[in-house]
Scaffold this active site. Structure first.
Site, PDB file in Angstrom:
ATOM      1  N   ASP A   1       0.853  -1.182   0.000  1.00  0.00           N
ATOM      2  CA  ASP A   1       0.000   0.000   0.000  1.00  0.00           C
ATOM      3  C   ASP A   1       0.891   1.234   0.000  1.00  0.00           C
ATOM      4  OD1 ASP A   1      -2.573  -1.395   0.353  1.00  0.00           O
ATOM      5  OD2 ASP A   1      -1.720  -1.954   2.293  1.00  0.00           O
TER       6      ASP A   1
ATOM      7  N   ASP B   1      -1.583  -2.305  -4.850  1.00  0.00           N
ATOM      8  CA  ASP B   1      -2.508  -2.605  -3.763  1.00  0.00           C
ATOM      9  C   ASP B   1      -3.253  -1.306  -3.446  1.00  0.00           C
ATOM     10  OD1 ASP B   1      -3.892  -4.025  -1.879  1.00  0.00           O
ATOM     11  OD2 ASP B   1      -2.174  -4.556  -0.662  1.00  0.00           O
TER      12      ASP B   1
ATOM     13  N   ASP C   1      -4.447   2.551   3.635  1.00  0.00           N
ATOM     14  CA  ASP C   1      -5.120   1.585   4.500  1.00  0.00           C
ATOM     15  C   ASP C   1      -4.996   2.052   5.942  1.00  0.00           C
ATOM     16  OD1 ASP C   1      -5.738   0.027   2.339  1.00  0.00           O
ATOM     17  OD2 ASP C   1      -4.702  -1.774   3.038  1.00  0.00           O
TER      18      ASP C   1
ATOM     19  N   ARG D   1     -13.771   1.297  -3.007  1.00  0.00           N
ATOM     20  CA  ARG D   1     -13.164   1.537  -1.698  1.00  0.00           C
ATOM     21  C   ARG D   1     -12.805   3.010  -1.493  1.00  0.00           C
ATOM     22  NH1 ARG D   1      -9.016  -3.584  -0.729  1.00  0.00           N
ATOM     23  NH2 ARG D   1     -10.509  -5.238  -1.207  1.00  0.00           N
TER      24      ARG D   1
END
Length: 439
Positions: A219, A258, A262, A317
């Site tokens: 990430d 990715d 996060d 997302r």
């Protein structure tokens, strides 16, 4: 000449109206003087989202001169992070810092050969019923793992507590880096352009879906078990390596990205404001697992505020939420042709999505904005779609009855500063969000 309080007020307001400048006006003696403002020492304002809760977020604002660093290379940046322990520090980033300047080949383990990897694990010979976890160290998969470990050790950078990382000017940032804000408190990240790290060695998983899939690591920024984090005026993008230009192998996209951000593993009190998230698939995840072992650490945490962010041409997302009390207000979502959804309602989530603007292409229904993954209530009020006030829950339930959403997240956000009109957001957020526009 004596200056009245009214005159002082006019000067202060004029300074605000100038916009993103390096100067503020202060009164000293008989007249006003322009003095430099060090944005690197700015702290999160009171009441500005969940990161202002409790002790607030000050980052490295209290750093002494010995703990202020200016870096232009990846090695310098990692050295600055490691210096001084958790004493307050400010790291100023100049220019674009490349964490993978030598290219992917520099990470490859001796003997690794991608063509050999493709040959051995092709579905027509390997099949789709057995994963690669048992492959020995000298196999193509074992050599891929060793190569991936080399990249992992290079591109990840661990951020200590009480740190401010800030870009200098309009063109500062990182390429190919993975910022790890892990197990610490009180971090500020501002005014940086992040080009998502490219996984040089994605893993083929024959058992992922019925046809297999390529899975990637890294990430761009991870907030993992950390508290009081403020991410402001950054730009997150895939840059020169968009998924649209990625090849396919074994009939599946060779996925080398990715997430962009996060927030996971019991992280808490995070504010993400005035950022751009652009041209990406799996963009922002809050809570990374439905498992009960993870839930124990996530329940009562993952309190995140998202405001005045621009989500442009992201597929899904934005965010997907598990467990957390997430306040998403005054964001602008601009969908592209591959749009799937914006706001994902996951296990035990308590999402409040209010006063946001959505710009959808012709043919994409507002019913897709919300996506139900598991049963959890959601508050969605005063949102506008293509300039029209829209009840996102009602339109979703009408068109997707098999995923009926329940209203009322059960809490009311109070940690907000100014709430702008949702109709005005495209003109506000699109012109002020992102790196290079810090005020």
């Amino acid at each position: 000449m004596h200056m009245s309080k009214c005159h002082d007020h006019v000067i202060a307001r004029t300074a605000l109206l100038i916009g993103c400048t390096a100067l503020v006006l202060s009164l000293s003696g008989p007249g006003a003087q322009a003095q430099p403002r060090d944005v690197a020492r700015q702290t999160l304002g009171a009441g500005d989202g969940w990161a202002s809760e409790g002790t607030g977020t000050t980052g490295g604002s209290a750093a002494d001169a010995e703990h202020v660093y200016t870096v232009t290379t990846w090695a310098q940046f990692k050295a600055a992070l490691a210096a001084g322990g958790s004493a307050p520090k400010i790291i100023k980033v100049k220019g674009a810092v490349d964490a993978v300047s030598e290219g992917c080949d520099a990470f490859a383990a001796p003997g690794y050969d991608f063509d050999a990897y493709l040959k051995k694990y092709a579905p027509e010979t390997w099949g789709l019923d057995k994963d690669l976890s048992g492959e020995p160290a000298d196999s193509p998969e074992g050599l891929r793992r060793a190569s991936a470990d080399n990249q992992d050790q290079t591109i990840k950078a661990n951020v200590p507590a009480n740190t401010t990382i800030i870009g200098v000017g309009k063109n500062a940032g990182f390429k190919g880096a993975s910022l790890q804000i892990k197990g610490v408190d009180n971090v500020i990240v501002r005014n940086l352009t992040f080009e998502s790290p490219l996984d040089c060695f994605p893993q083929w998983d024959p058992t992922d879906t019925s046809t297999g899939a390529w899975n990637s690591e890294y990430d761009t920024t991870v907030v993992y078990g950390s508290t009081h984090v403020w991410l402001d005026h950054n730009t997150f993008t895939d840059g020169s390596h968009p998924d649209s230009e990625a090849p396919a192998y074994f009939g599946a996209l060779y996925q080398q990205h990715d997430g962009e951000l996060d927030i996971v593993r019991g992280s808490n009190h995070v504010t993400a404001s005035w950022n751009i998230f652009a041209d990406h698939d799996k963009t922002l995840m809050i809570g990374n697992s439905d498992s009960e072992s993870t839930a124990v650490g996530d329940r009562g945490k993952l309190k995140v505020t998202l405001h005045h962010n621009l989500f442009r041409n992201v597929i899904e997302r934005a965010p997907r939420v598990r467990f957390g009390q997430v306040d998403s207000y005054n964001n602008h979502f601009v969908a592209g042709p591959d749009y799937v959804y914006s706001l994902g309602i996951g296990k035990e989530s308590r999402l409040v999505a209010e006063h946001n603007a959505f710009t959808l292409p012709k043919g994409i229904s507002p019913a897709k904005i919300l996506k139900k993954w598991m049963e959890a209530p959601v508050t969605a009020a005063d949102n506008y779609v293509n300039g029209k006030k829209t009840d996102l829950i009602a339109v979703h339930n009408a068109e997707i009855p098999e995923e009926t959403l329940q209203p009322d997240a059960g809490w009311t956000p109070v940690l907000r500063t100014k709430v702008d009109s949702a109709k005005a957001l495209p003109g506000i957020v699109d012109h002020r969000a992102g790196a290079g526009r810090i005020c």
